[in-house]
Design a protein around this motif. Structure first.
Motif, PDB file in Angstrom:
ATOM      1  N   ARG A  37     -36.085  24.989 -15.616  1.00  0.00           N
ATOM      2  CA  ARG A  37     -35.716  23.700 -15.043  1.00  0.00           C
ATOM      3  C   ARG A  37     -34.967  22.839 -16.061  1.00  0.00           C
ATOM      4  N   GLY A  38     -35.425  22.848 -17.298  1.00  0.00           N
ATOM      5  CA  GLY A  38     -34.737  22.086 -18.343  1.00  0.00           C
ATOM      6  C   GLY A  38     -33.356  22.641 -18.621  1.00  0.00           C
ATOM      7  N   ASP A  42     -29.787  20.570 -18.054  1.00  0.00           N
ATOM      8  CA  ASP A  42     -28.747  20.435 -19.080  1.00  0.00           C
ATOM      9  C   ASP A  42     -27.395  20.901 -18.548  1.00  0.00           C
ATOM     10  N   MET A  43     -27.399  21.987 -17.784  1.00  0.00           N
ATOM     11  CA  MET A  43     -26.157  22.510 -17.229  1.00  0.00           C
ATOM     12  C   MET A  43     -25.542  21.504 -16.247  1.00  0.00           C
ATOM     13  N   LEU A  44     -26.381  20.893 -15.408  1.00  0.00           N
ATOM     14  CA  LEU A  44     -25.890  19.911 -14.442  1.00  0.00           C
ATOM     15  C   LEU A  44     -25.307  18.691 -15.147  1.00  0.00           C
ATOM     16  N   VAL A  73     -34.527  33.398 -16.373  1.00  0.00           N
ATOM     17  CA  VAL A  73     -35.767  33.547 -15.610  1.00  0.00           C
ATOM     18  C   VAL A  73     -36.367  34.924 -15.881  1.00  0.00           C
ATOM     19  N   ARG A  74     -35.529  35.930 -15.869  1.00  0.00           N
ATOM     20  CA  ARG A  74     -36.003  37.288 -16.147  1.00  0.00           C
ATOM     21  C   ARG A  74     -36.569  37.398 -17.558  1.00  0.00           C
ATOM     22  N   ARG A 173     -36.737  20.996  -8.787  1.00  0.00           N
ATOM     23  CA  ARG A 173     -38.184  20.955  -8.966  1.00  0.00           C
ATOM     24  C   ARG A 173     -38.898  21.461  -7.715  1.00  0.00           C
ATOM     25  N   LYS A 174     -38.410  21.065  -6.534  1.00  0.00           N
ATOM     26  CA  LYS A 174     -39.025  21.512  -5.284  1.00  0.00           C
ATOM     27  C   LYS A 174     -38.898  23.019  -5.107  1.00  0.00           C
ATOM     28  N   VAL A 175     -37.723  23.558  -5.446  1.00  0.00           N
ATOM     29  CA  VAL A 175     -37.529  25.008  -5.356  1.00  0.00           C
ATOM     30  C   VAL A 175     -38.534  25.728  -6.252  1.00  0.00           C
TER      31      VAL A 175
END
Length: 269
Positions: A37-38, A42-44, A73-74, A173-175
């Motif tokens: 998420r962090g 940062d990418m956004l 994620v992996r 966050r919801k995802v």
């Protein structure tokens, strides 16, 4: 209280102890994988304009960069699950060894044997094919792909609607929160498998254990494989008693909460 009763009591305590450990392991994996998420935030921020939105023209490039997020994620998932398998194996092997010694004052395995068991368990747990035909790393990769797909959907929709980056972060966050049940299921299944495999491999190398008794899961559902196995007298040693090499007792079904105890040879009772 005879030695068998003492041993049963120790294994029931061990099983309760592992359930507490597994809950901590679930939170650890959720926290580790949650680092994504962090990274996405940062990418956004890098893609956002002065007004706090992301222009539609940048959407395709941003979505391509989500492939890199899937890789993270992996990476986070594999690292955390590997650590959980190792910890579960060590908990099971050392706990089972200690339970035998406490019950009969002998039968301890050497430190080198315990280390070998832990290595064998890790190899088994990470390489075994589940009912889905996948090994552990495949399951982590599938989870990463599922999360990437969900993230792509919400980010695409938010960008097209002209939502702010702060709104996108809330969507992310919801995802993640919606996907945490998959992480918990992985940790429960893979951790329990490693824990039970360690107990079984310990028994296989022991001179005092004649069999392993499978106790059905807490749900006690008649159709669950663990319930069916707990009622089976395969070797004439009693219902639910199996050989340590019967790998089906390691992981009867997904999210299985069954547990194992040892059956001693008569001379050690």
């Amino acid at each position: 209280m005879n030695n068998q009763a003492k041993l049963n009591e120790s294994f029931e305590k061990l099983a309760k102890g592992y359930r507490k450990l597994n809950k901590k392991q679930q939170e650890f994996a959720i926290r580790e994988i949650g680092r994504i998420r962090g990274d996405i935030a940062d990418m956004l921020a890098d893609y956002s304009a002065k007004d706090g939105t992301i222009k539609r023209q940048r959407l395709a490039r941003l979505l391509r960069e989500l492939d890199e997020m899937e890789t993270l994620v992996r990476e986070y998932g594999t690292t955390s699950l590997d650590a959980i398998v190792k910890e579960s194996a060590e908990f099971g092997s050392t706990g089972a060894n200690a339970a035998i010694v406490a019950a009969i004052r002998s039968g301890a395995l050497s430190e080198a044997t315990i280390e070998r068991i832990n290595r064998d368990v890790f190899e088994y747990a990470t390489k075994r094919l589940g009912d889905d035909g996948l090994v552990l790393s495949d399951r982590v990769w599938r989870f990463g792909g599922d999360m990437r797909d969900e993230l792509s959907k919400v980010l695409r929709a938010d960008i097209i609607r002209g939502e702010s980056v702060s709104t996108m972060i809330a969507s992310i966050r919801k995802v993640y929160e919606n996907e945490t049940w998959k992480i918990r299921r992985l940790v429960v299944t893979e951790g329990n498998t490693a824990y039970r495999a360690a107990i079984s491999m310990n028994a296989d190398r022991s001179d005092v254990v004649k069999g392993i008794r499978l106790h059905r899961g807490a749900a006690n559902v008649p159709s669950h494989r663990c319930t069916i196995l707990s009622l089976e007298d395969r070797y004439g040693m009693g219902e639910g008693v199996f050989k340590p090499t019967d790998t089906e007792i390691y992981n009867p079904h997904v999210n299985c909460t069954s547990f194992l105890t040892y059956e001693l040879y008569d001379r050690y009772l």
